[in-house]
Design an enzyme around this catalytic site. Sequence first.
Site, mmCIF file in Angstrom:
data_model
loop_
_atom_site.group_PDB
_atom_site.id
_atom_site.type_symbol
_atom_site.label_atom_id
_atom_site.label_comp_id
_atom_site.label_asym_id
_atom_site.label_seq_id
_atom_site.Cartn_x
_atom_site.Cartn_y
_atom_site.Cartn_z
ATOM 1 N N GLU A 161 -16.511 -3.804 -6.776
ATOM 2 C CA GLU A 161 -16.528 -5.265 -6.855
ATOM 3 C C GLU A 161 -17.734 -5.843 -6.125
ATOM 4 O OE1 GLU A 161 -12.147 -3.919 -6.519
ATOM 5 O OE2 GLU A 161 -14.076 -3.424 -5.595
ATOM 6 N N LYS A 189 -7.623 0.674 -9.096
ATOM 7 C CA LYS A 189 -9.082 0.667 -9.261
ATOM 8 C C LYS A 189 -9.529 1.785 -10.198
ATOM 9 C CE LYS A 189 -11.581 -0.259 -5.557
ATOM 10 N NZ LYS A 189 -12.108 -0.292 -4.181
ATOM 11 N N HIS A 208 5.494 -29.846 3.914
ATOM 12 C CA HIS A 208 5.707 -30.615 2.689
ATOM 13 C C HIS A 208 5.606 -29.726 1.451
ATOM 14 C CE1 HIS A 208 5.735 -34.629 4.578
ATOM 15 N NE2 HIS A 208 5.014 -34.020 5.501
ATOM 16 N N LYS A 233 -19.883 -0.249 3.137
ATOM 17 C CA LYS A 233 -20.254 0.910 3.941
ATOM 18 C C LYS A 233 -21.005 1.945 3.114
ATOM 19 C CE LYS A 233 -17.182 2.449 6.838
ATOM 20 N NZ LYS A 233 -16.013 3.156 7.433
ATOM 21 N N GLU A 264 -1.574 -4.101 4.613
ATOM 22 C CA GLU A 264 -2.344 -2.906 4.252
ATOM 23 C C GLU A 264 -2.140 -1.809 5.289
ATOM 24 O OE1 GLU A 264 -6.178 -3.164 1.848
ATOM 25 O OE2 GLU A 264 -6.947 -2.517 3.806
ATOM 26 N N GLY A 283 -11.793 -1.035 7.358
ATOM 27 C CA GLY A 283 -12.233 -2.317 6.827
ATOM 28 C C GLY A 283 -11.540 -3.515 7.431
ATOM 29 N N ARG A 284 -10.215 -3.457 7.552
ATOM 30 C CA ARG A 284 -9.475 -4.613 8.070
ATOM 31 C C ARG A 284 -9.589 -4.748 9.581
ATOM 32 N NH1 ARG A 284 -6.594 -0.681 6.000
ATOM 33 N NH2 ARG A 284 -4.951 0.418 7.138
#
Length: 547
Positions: A214, A513, A385, A208, A354, A268-269
Amino acid sequence: MRQPALTSTASFQALATHAVDIKDARMRDLFGADPQRFKTMSLEAAGLFLDYSKNRLDGRTLELLAELARERGVEARREAMFAGEKINLTEQRAVLHTALRAPGDATLSVDGQDVIADVHAVLARMRAFSDAVRSGAWLGHSGKPITDIVNIGIGGSDLGPKMVCLALRQYAHPRVTMHFVSNVDGHDIDNTLSQVDPETTLFIVASKTFTTSETMLNAQTARMWFLAHAKPAALARHFVAVSTNVEAIKEFGIDPANMFPFWDWVGGRYSVWSAIGLPIALAVGFGYFSDFLAGAHAMDQHFVEAPLEQNMPVLLALVGFWNRQFLDCASVSIAPYHQDLNRFPAYLQQLEMESNGKRVTRTGQAVDTATCPVIWGDCGTNGQHAYFQLLHQGSDLTPIDFIASLRPGHELAQHHAALLANCFAQSEAFMRGKDIDEVRADLQAQGLTATEVERLAPHKTFPGNRPSNTILMEYLTPYTLGALVALYEHKTFVQGVLWDVNSFDQWGVELGKVLAKNIEAELTGAPRPDLHDSSTNGLIAMARAAV
């Protein structure tokens, strides 16, 4: 306005009293006492079917949970969210991911701005661009059509579009291959760049602010790789941005005409419905992306209109709240019995953890109960399994959400019958278990001696009585996938209201961060041992010595 503490409310106290009588009830007995239990504890909405009958609760439990939802103001907070009120209090923002999937003739104004008109203007640009790339009209700098698309983002800018593109792979364009880069670990982008051709690759940089550390490190690496094969003028044909920072993208070399914006009221999510979903439109086509939005909107309408007692997201939230608060369930396992949903558990991890991984209320008071459980899981039958052993016979009680489609997207009927048989059998096994008398009878029928029977019986006993929900759809389509994602979004919202936390900020990602920036400077420059503890200083020294 400050809410009373959750545990002090009349409805919570009534639930706590009721829990003493019901929480240890055997689901076998509940089903035996009520032949209509499946019918009364299931419902359909927006192309999805939810069976919540395999939980340790009864009709009275659900009545009390609905009373709690009303006492905590779920209906009023729901109305406030859809009206565009600034319910994200710490950032003073509206929360309007639902507006991203509203039809074009809807109306909604926030701070005097016509939100729906803005949304559909961006959707129109996404349609034109995705049509051009998919048709081959959009060409790379050497005149070749695009064959590979690399989305560079992180968090919601990566998990959402990646999950959906994988889930809808059967709808994907046969010429276009999607790639997703998110990790700052260079192995991620190095591996991706080794698979693509600079003449036929399109990069989407999703940030944004165009400052996400990152994402921008990966974007700059991709830019340098590209410029090793082409001139700077060619960047405009191979890089587009999902951002709002016009000056930054121009400096990067991206044409502002190829910037797709979104808004500060899109977390964001919750952003997969916005221009962050551009990779989806490119992969499956804008028509199917529109179906994805339509499925979510159908769930939105159900969430707004259905009474709490027949409201799928509300019921999923209330059952989960009951399991967390009164059965002490510290985690929830997501088990999609559909290989194409293999990234759905990871998507829900961010969505729920979050959003509701908070320890203070909206007004800053300590929450007086446990909040969000750990969300985790993998596809069935692989999970059976791997970790189902713990779920069946371990010491922790872990609810499970089973998710499956009744019809497959392939013609391998035997495979699908085996898949559904496993899904339904697991939900039954978690509910029924196998008591020690049943185990003894089985072992005796096999001809084992009395000594062998007694030796083996404790190991082969399953306590059962373990909660689960089952969510079914006829097919996994863009529409039903949209409804499924919106179902969990609204579940998360309702639980956040019950706990009175702000489900729409994420300050917990910030501290690490900030510290990382300081340490990164020390790894390449002068160390500052006065800033750290002995462990951190020791780790920094090891890294510096390895360079």
